[in-house]
Design a protein around this motif. Structure first.
Motif, PDB file in Angstrom:
ATOM      1  N   UNK A 151      35.941  75.854  61.137  1.00  0.00           N
ATOM      2  CA  UNK A 151      36.660  75.228  60.035  1.00  0.00           C
ATOM      3  C   UNK A 151      37.657  74.161  60.430  1.00  0.00           C
ATOM      4  N   UNK A 152      37.802  73.883  61.741  1.00  0.00           N
ATOM      5  CA  UNK A 152      38.749  72.874  62.208  1.00  0.00           C
ATOM      6  C   UNK A 152      37.986  71.651  62.718  1.00  0.00           C
ATOM      7  N   UNK A 153      38.561  70.462  62.503  1.00  0.00           N
ATOM      8  CA  UNK A 153      37.947  69.235  62.992  1.00  0.00           C
ATOM      9  C   UNK A 153      37.763  69.306  64.499  1.00  0.00           C
ATOM     10  N   UNK A 154      36.571  68.958  64.952  1.00  0.00           N
ATOM     11  CA  UNK A 154      36.284  69.018  66.384  1.00  0.00           C
ATOM     12  C   UNK A 154      35.971  67.645  66.961  1.00  0.00           C
ATOM     13  N   UNK A 155      35.110  66.893  66.274  1.00  0.00           N
ATOM     14  CA  UNK A 155      34.692  65.588  66.782  1.00  0.00           C
ATOM     15  C   UNK A 155      34.191  64.751  65.618  1.00  0.00           C
ATOM     16  N   UNK A 168      40.907  67.395  69.487  1.00  0.00           N
ATOM     17  CA  UNK A 168      41.315  68.539  70.309  1.00  0.00           C
ATOM     18  C   UNK A 168      40.804  68.330  71.733  1.00  0.00           C
ATOM     19  N   UNK A 169      41.522  68.899  72.685  1.00  0.00           N
ATOM     20  CA  UNK A 169      41.172  68.710  74.104  1.00  0.00           C
ATOM     21  C   UNK A 169      39.765  69.216  74.416  1.00  0.00           C
ATOM     22  N   UNK A 170      39.348  70.291  73.735  1.00  0.00           N
ATOM     23  CA  UNK A 170      38.039  70.876  74.028  1.00  0.00           C
ATOM     24  C   UNK A 170      36.896  69.930  73.678  1.00  0.00           C
ATOM     25  N   UNK A 173      35.304  66.387  76.669  1.00  0.00           N
ATOM     26  CA  UNK A 173      34.097  66.222  77.495  1.00  0.00           C
ATOM     27  C   UNK A 173      32.913  65.677  76.704  1.00  0.00           C
ATOM     28  N   UNK A 174      32.764  66.128  75.460  1.00  0.00           N
ATOM     29  CA  UNK A 174      31.662  65.634  74.628  1.00  0.00           C
ATOM     30  C   UNK A 174      31.881  64.175  74.265  1.00  0.00           C
ATOM     31  N   UNK A 175      33.108  63.798  73.903  1.00  0.00           N
ATOM     32  CA  UNK A 175      33.421  62.406  73.576  1.00  0.00           C
ATOM     33  C   UNK A 175      33.065  61.484  74.750  1.00  0.00           C
TER      34      UNK A 175
END
Length: 330
Positions: A151-155, A168-170, A173-175
């Motif tokens: 439910x939280x913005x990730x990317x 978020x820092x997690x 790596x994907x970015x």
């Protein structure tokens, strides 16, 4: 798969993304695809480990889940207009995305150090909006390609800069990985601004008669004892049965709108028949002599609906009188 289960999943989707209201000024249309993956199954009817659906102007047009494993039309005109190979190719695409999500929801769980005993949710929403003053072909307005985790913005993809944004820092790596593949970002931008808009216009043309139908809101106002404060009443305004979903609903006191931070709102939510509803409530003093009303504006209305509710006497004594009358009739 039955339409009832698709409706339940649609309602869950709107709860997670909080379907909201938008401006009434310009004519807007949208096409979005939303994918939802759970880290493990849950024992709830109509909720699957993986679902995918298409939404045209907030109406579900297709659906896929991890049980039936078929992309199916949920509007009769989609079934009539789209050839069988469209649904076959769509089914294969959904199966591939299901595998991708199953892998990546576990990757994120490990990256977040989350417990495997809990249920975690990975969602992806992508699509486009067009805007104009009418006509069949309208201009690109906005593209969205975003991921959320629990439910939280990730990317999310910044369409103007063609770069991924990691809140978020997690997600960093994907970015970095995706931004280092320029052709991927170019394709994403091209899909949002061109291909998605072409599909949106095509689908709207196919469903023109159905999508052109609109429904005015039914407005109701009521009050009951507040559960948090026995000296107050909870005054509720409900607008339901309207389509399209853009609506303005305000609770007013002496024709002055109450501040939104004083009002509880459910947000716009879907009904089972493709229409929408919105409910707002506010706590008021039980013995207050004031005139309240519900003010509702919608594109189907020539004039706003104003549904009044006034104090004529103590609401508590009125409840008592009604209770006594009911007892005497038994």
């Amino acid at each position: 798969m039955g339409s009832g289960l698709a409706t339940k999943s649609f309602a869950l989707l709107c709860f997670l993304f909080l379907c909201g209201t938008s401006s009434l000024q310009a004519e807007k249309h949208s096409l979005y695809y939303i994918y939802t993956a759970l880290s493990k199954p849950v024992a709830l009817p109509g909720i699957y480990e993986f679902t995918a659906m298409g939404l045209l102007d907030d109406r579900q047009i297709d659906y896929y889940n991890s049980k039936e494993k078929r992309k199916i039309p949920t509007q009769h005109w989609m079934k009539e207009k789209m050839q069988e190979d469209y649904w076959e190719k769509g089914t294969q695409s959904r199966k591939s995305k299901e595998q991708w999500f199953n892998v990546n929801v576990n990757i994120l769980m490990n990256r977040m150090n989350d417990s495997e005993t809990d249920v975690h949710v990975l969602q992806w929403r992508h699509g486009c909006e067009i805007e104009g003053n009418g006509g069949n072909k309208q201009n690109f307005s906005k593209g969205i390609d975003e991921y959320s985790y629990d439910g939280e913005n990730f990317l999310s993809f910044n369409d103007k800069d063609s770069q991924w944004v990691a809140p978020v820092d997690a997600a960093l790596p994907t970015k970095r990985k995706w931004d280092n593949v320029p052709i991927l970002n170019q394709y994403t931008k091209g899909y949002l601004e061109k291909e998605c808009v072409d599909w949106l216009n095509k689908f709207r043309e196919y469903g023109e008669e159905e999508l052109g139908k609109s429904s005015p809101p039914d407005v109701r106002v009521s009050a009951k004892k507040s559960t948090s404060d026995k000296t107050k009443l909870k005054l509720t305004c409900l607008a339901t049965g309207f389509y399209p979903k853009d609506v303005v609903l305000e609770i007013r006191k002496f024709r002055t709108s109450l501040p939104e931070d004083e009002v509880e709102s459910t947000g716009v939510r879907p009904n089972h028949d493709g229409t929408y509803q919105l409910r707002k409530s506010v706590d008021i003093k039980e013995d207050e002599k004031a005139e309240y009303d519900c003010y509702v504006s919608h594109k189907t209305l020539k004039q706003p609906i104003i549904e009044k509710w006034e104090f004529t006497e103590s609401y508590g004594s009125m409840e008592e009188k009604l209770g006594q009358a009911e007892t005497l009739t038994k």
